[in-house]
Design a protein around this motif. Sequence first.
Motif, PDB file in Angstrom:
ATOM      1  N   SER A 152      34.419 -15.327 -59.784  1.00  0.00           N
ATOM      2  CA  SER A 152      33.106 -15.367 -60.427  1.00  0.00           C
ATOM      3  C   SER A 152      32.794 -14.078 -61.174  1.00  0.00           C
ATOM      4  CB  SER A 152      32.023 -15.624 -59.374  1.00  0.00           C
ATOM      5  OG  SER A 152      32.227 -16.865 -58.741  1.00  0.00           O
ATOM      6  N   ILE A 153      33.427 -12.984 -60.788  1.00  0.00           N
ATOM      7  CA  ILE A 153      33.219 -11.723 -61.514  1.00  0.00           C
ATOM      8  C   ILE A 153      34.506 -11.275 -62.219  1.00  0.00           C
ATOM      9  CG2 ILE A 153      31.342 -10.971 -60.004  1.00  0.00           C
ATOM     10  CD1 ILE A 153      33.338  -9.074 -58.635  1.00  0.00           C
ATOM     11  N   GLU A 317      34.119  -9.754 -65.481  1.00  0.00           N
ATOM     12  CA  GLU A 317      33.203 -10.797 -65.940  1.00  0.00           C
ATOM     13  C   GLU A 317      31.830 -10.710 -65.291  1.00  0.00           C
ATOM     14  OE1 GLU A 317      34.943 -14.701 -65.818  1.00  0.00           O
ATOM     15  OE2 GLU A 317      36.912 -13.939 -66.388  1.00  0.00           O
ATOM     16  N   GLY A 318      31.557  -9.637 -64.543  1.00  0.00           N
ATOM     17  CA  GLY A 318      30.241  -9.516 -63.933  1.00  0.00           C
ATOM     18  C   GLY A 318      30.238  -8.605 -62.728  1.00  0.00           C
ATOM     19  N   ARG A 319      29.282  -8.861 -61.842  1.00  0.00           N
ATOM     20  CA  ARG A 319      29.030  -7.933 -60.738  1.00  0.00           C
ATOM     21  C   ARG A 319      28.438  -8.700 -59.558  1.00  0.00           C
ATOM     22  NH1 ARG A 319      27.057  -2.211 -60.994  1.00  0.00           N
ATOM     23  NH2 ARG A 319      25.465  -1.845 -59.418  1.00  0.00           N
ATOM     24  N   LEU A 363      24.780 -12.404 -57.404  1.00  0.00           N
ATOM     25  CA  LEU A 363      25.848 -12.505 -58.393  1.00  0.00           C
ATOM     26  C   LEU A 363      25.229 -12.472 -59.785  1.00  0.00           C
ATOM     27  CD1 LEU A 363      28.704 -13.245 -59.509  1.00  0.00           C
ATOM     28  CD2 LEU A 363      28.094 -15.646 -59.081  1.00  0.00           C
ATOM     29  N   GLN A 364      25.764 -11.634 -60.650  1.00  0.00           N
ATOM     30  CA  GLN A 364      25.310 -11.632 -62.038  1.00  0.00           C
ATOM     31  C   GLN A 364      26.515 -11.513 -62.965  1.00  0.00           C
ATOM     32  OE1 GLN A 364      22.209  -8.868 -63.052  1.00  0.00           O
ATOM     33  NE2 GLN A 364      21.767  -9.916 -64.981  1.00  0.00           N
ATOM     34  N   ARG A 365      26.754 -12.585 -63.688  1.00  0.00           N
ATOM     35  CA  ARG A 365      27.831 -12.589 -64.670  1.00  0.00           C
ATOM     36  C   ARG A 365      27.335 -11.995 -65.987  1.00  0.00           C
ATOM     37  NH1 ARG A 365      32.153 -15.600 -64.290  1.00  0.00           N
ATOM     38  NH2 ARG A 365      31.975 -16.347 -66.444  1.00  0.00           N
ATOM     39  N   HIS A 366      28.263 -11.514 -66.789  1.00  0.00           N
ATOM     40  CA  HIS A 366      27.891 -10.989 -68.099  1.00  0.00           C
ATOM     41  C   HIS A 366      27.158 -12.051 -68.917  1.00  0.00           C
ATOM     42  CE1 HIS A 366      31.421  -7.899 -67.871  1.00  0.00           C
ATOM     43  NE2 HIS A 366      30.364  -7.497 -67.204  1.00  0.00           N
ATOM     44  N   GLU A 368      24.363 -13.382 -68.438  1.00  0.00           N
ATOM     45  CA  GLU A 368      23.587 -14.358 -67.669  1.00  0.00           C
ATOM     46  C   GLU A 368      22.579 -13.633 -66.778  1.00  0.00           C
ATOM     47  OE1 GLU A 368      26.145 -16.861 -65.377  1.00  0.00           O
ATOM     48  OE2 GLU A 368      27.385 -17.464 -67.099  1.00  0.00           O
TER      49      GLU A 368
END
Length: 441
Positions: A152-153, A317-319, A363-366, A368
């Motif tokens: 997911s990240i 792809e995120g954090r 969860l935070q994707r780029h 989003e």
Amino acid sequence: MAQQERYGLIGTGSRAGMYVGALIGEHADVASLVAWSDVNPGRLDVYEREIAASGHPLPVRYRPEDLERMIRDERLDRIIVTTPDYTHADLVVRSLRAGADVVVEKPLTIDAESVRRIGEAIAETGREVITTFNYRYSPRNSSLRRVIAERSIGDVTSVHFEWALDTVHGADYFRRWHRDKANSGGLFIHKASHHFDLVNWWIQASPTRVFASGGLRFYGAENAAARGLGERAARGTGVIGDPFALDLEADARMKELYLDNEHHDGYLRDRDVFDPGITIEDNLAAIVDYDSGATMSYSLNAHAPWEGYRVTVNGTEGRAELEVVERGAVLIGDDGRVVIDPSMHPGYSPEDEVRPDSERLVLQRHWEGAQVVPIPDGIGSHGGGDAYLLEHLFHRVTDDAPLGRVAGYADGVKAVSVGIAGNLSLATGQPVLISELELGV
């Protein structure tokens, strides 16, 4: 009915209670506590009274020097080791060579030489060593593992991991045998091996290089003198009005296991945290590189006003961010007492409005917005991890896809490798390559 495996237990301090309870209770259908040993006969007496009250047959008692005879005469399949850290290697090696597999409480051991000894005994005997990492089984930690495993990240680039131990639980490491680095390897080994194992498991990578800094900056006699704390009692029992004092008389379990039996071995469970001669650090930091290309920044503080941890995992792809509050404040009760380790007491609440007991995974994707990832409820202590660990342990579960929570010998080595390298870095002031430690994994 499944065939019962025959277990022996070495060490009957407070941590042993989890295993004893499982062996005479929920997992008695597959595992039987047949024999045990401790340097302190009084602690064995305590557990024997409890087992006798349950109606379960009493294990056969052996002296520590008779470990090999205990394994052979009682035909033991597995030995559980819950003794002080510095004794692990010797007991593991002796048990393997006498013909038993071993379950050892974390950490596996405390230094490179001991790791090599255990590795040689495994190679020689072909037997199994399991290090128990219960925090892998906590639903919140498993949820973060799932987020990373599902990509997911994306690819993990870095991790920031902060662990806060409060002025009751953190202080406890400075009251007892852990305070001597020769016994515990310091908090880099005894406590942080939990944390390093989580990161190794979360990102599925192996540590390669460690650069560390730290020191004893709060506890100990010199720090107490610098802050003008004045003369202090050598031990906490009987002391009134000192939040750093542990009164063993006030806790029935502590009293029966330790205070009532200290005459057998001289072990004092309630020493003053501001004593001279403490050789472990209370503030630690490290930069750790991994073979995946990721880097971790890690910190541990053992005198925080709250207890818990924060983890940030950055990816291509995120954090993902996990924050856990196990005790929002150290508040002294009307009886003058406070729970030592909040992770061992699920449902315990300090009633702090600003920082309530909580856990949250974000969860935070780029490109989003952030989203909260649900965390399933756990069972029991250590964030719900102990019950699941015991289920896997006594049923010898090896296939735990997709999470892979079962920890083997190599996992135990990788966890302590960071602390061993960190201690060497503290001593030399230089970064340490883990490959140079020649740990065999």
